[in-house]
Design a protein around this motif. Structure first.
Motif, PDB file in Angstrom:
ATOM      1  N   MET A   1       0.857  -1.191   0.000  1.00 21.15           N
ATOM      2  CA  MET A   1       0.000   0.000   0.000  1.00 21.15           C
ATOM      3  C   MET A   1       0.889   1.236   0.000  1.00 21.15           C
ATOM      4  N   THR A   2       0.795   2.035  -1.054  1.00 19.11           N
ATOM      5  CA  THR A   2       1.674   3.187  -1.180  1.00 19.11           C
ATOM      6  C   THR A   2       1.022   4.255  -2.066  1.00 19.11           C
TER       7      THR A   2
ATOM      8  N   ILE B   1      -0.565  -0.549  -4.634  1.00 22.53           N
ATOM      9  CA  ILE B   1      -1.889   0.083  -4.744  1.00 22.53           C
ATOM     10  C   ILE B   1      -1.973   1.316  -3.853  1.00 22.53           C
ATOM     11  N   SER B   2      -2.572   2.365  -4.409  1.00 20.51           N
ATOM     12  CA  SER B   2      -2.887   3.615  -3.706  1.00 20.51           C
ATOM     13  C   SER B   2      -4.404   3.740  -3.668  1.00 20.51           C
ATOM     14  N   ILE B   3      -4.951   4.493  -2.729  1.00 19.54           N
ATOM     15  CA  ILE B   3      -6.405   4.709  -2.766  1.00 19.54           C
ATOM     16  C   ILE B   3      -6.764   6.111  -3.240  1.00 19.54           C
ATOM     17  N   GLY B   4      -5.792   6.871  -3.723  1.00 26.67           N
ATOM     18  CA  GLY B   4      -6.129   8.186  -4.280  1.00 26.67           C
ATOM     19  C   GLY B   4      -4.970   9.145  -4.123  1.00 26.67           C
TER      20      GLY B   4
ATOM     21  N   TYR C   1      -3.668  11.644  -2.491  1.00 27.81           N
ATOM     22  CA  TYR C   1      -3.495  12.415  -1.258  1.00 27.81           C
ATOM     23  C   TYR C   1      -2.660  11.524  -0.362  1.00 27.81           C
TER      24      TYR C   1
ATOM     25  N   LEU D   1      -1.746   9.744   3.210  1.00 27.76           N
ATOM     26  CA  LEU D   1      -2.154   9.322   4.548  1.00 27.76           C
ATOM     27  C   LEU D   1      -0.895   9.082   5.365  1.00 27.76           C
TER      28      LEU D   1
HETATM   29 CL1  6GU Z   1      -1.853   3.199   0.076  1.00 32.33          CL
HETATM   30  N1  6GU Z   1      -0.698   4.952   1.645  1.00 32.33           N
HETATM   31  C1  6GU Z   1      -0.503   6.190   2.103  1.00 32.33           C
HETATM   32  N2  6GU Z   1       0.388   6.381   3.082  1.00 32.33           N
HETATM   33  N3  6GU Z   1      -1.132   7.255   1.634  1.00 32.33           N
HETATM   34  C2  6GU Z   1      -2.014   7.031   0.669  1.00 32.33           C
HETATM   35  C3  6GU Z   1      -2.283   5.768   0.151  1.00 32.33           C
HETATM   36  C4  6GU Z   1      -1.587   4.721   0.668  1.00 32.33           C
HETATM   37  N4  6GU Z   1      -3.203   5.882  -0.821  1.00 32.33           N
HETATM   38  C5  6GU Z   1      -3.496   7.175  -0.883  1.00 32.33           C
HETATM   39  N5  6GU Z   1      -2.787   7.882   0.010  1.00 32.33           N
END
Ligand code: 6GU
Length: 224
Positions: free
Chosen positions: A86-87, A130-133, A135, A137
């Motif tokens: 997750m990144t 995989i990223s969720i968008g 921005y 986190l």
């Molecule tokens: Cl998967 N990780 C982090 N740290 N930030 C994110 C993300 C993942 N996806 C969107 N922003």
């Protein structure tokens, strides 16, 4: 499906997995989720999981050794279809990716933290990022919970109404049509008459038209 989640903050992940649809999926034995605290795989006395980056610069990097110990131990026990990292620089999660991953049997999900993980972890072990968008986190944990929710609800038997996931927004690249429930009149606001007509072919046509209209108005990019 079996999901092994590797994290430095397992406590952050508990509540999403212990409520609603995900807990029901676990009770029905449709999914097993195992959490692995990276600190349990450290070598020295200090339970160190991260260190300064070579070359200098702000931010800590997750070290390869505890991650290697954890992943290698898991891989010795079973075959994994995918090792997901997750990144925020991964491919952006979509319904299509969730559908694809829902067909897998054994998954490892590695949650990034701080400045990320030593690049050699990504080169050696990771099969998908995989990223969720777009921005940032503070860690991959919440993103991993989002991915797991999107995937687990698609497993056969998890949703009560088996057809329900098929009519979700984004399946078919369309937004879902508006929905209504009782009462049929509220403070003068009426439910569309067609929905009360009992004429199901017409209702289906109305829903398709509404889905298309809503998508044209709110997300024209989906229609291209
Ligand atoms: Cl998967 N990780 C982090 N740290 N930030 C994110 C993300 C993942 N996806 C969107 N922003």
């Amino acid at each position: 499906m079996r999901i092994d989640i590797i994290t430095v903050l397992p406590e952050l992940m508990q509540s999403p997995f212990n409520a609603s649809i995900l807990s029901r999926a676990k009770e029905k034995n449709l999914v097993e989720v195992h959490f692995h605290n990276l600190r349990d795989y450290t070598v020295g006395n200090y339970k160190q999981v991260d260190d300064y980056q070579f070359g200098g610069g702000a931010g800590m990097v997750l070290m390869i050794e505890p991650i290697d110990k954890c992943i290698s131990g898991l891989k010795a026990e079973r075959e994994y279809d995918e090792i997901i990292y997750m990144t925020p620089d991964g491919e952006t999660l979509s319904q299509g990716i969730a559908n694809e991953i829902s067909l897998k049997k054994n998954l490892i999900i590695l949650c990034g933290h701080y400045k990320g993980v030593d690049q050699r972890v990504r080169d050696m072990f990771v099969t998908r990022e995989i990223s969720i968008g777009d921005y940032v986190l503070s860690g991959g944990e919440l993103a991993a919970a989002v991915l797991c929710d999107a995937v687990i609800r698609l497993l056969p038997g998890v949703l009560n109404d088996e057809t329900s996931a098929l009519t979700d927004t984004f399946q078919d690249n369309l937004l879902a049509p508006p929905v209504y429930t009782r009462p049929s009149t509220y403070k003068g606001m009426e439910v569309p008459k067609i929905l009360l007509s009992g004429d199901f072919p017409k209702i289906e046509k109305w829903r398709e038209d509404q889905a298309l209209e809503r998508t044209e108005q709110k997300r024209p990019d989906l229609l291209k």
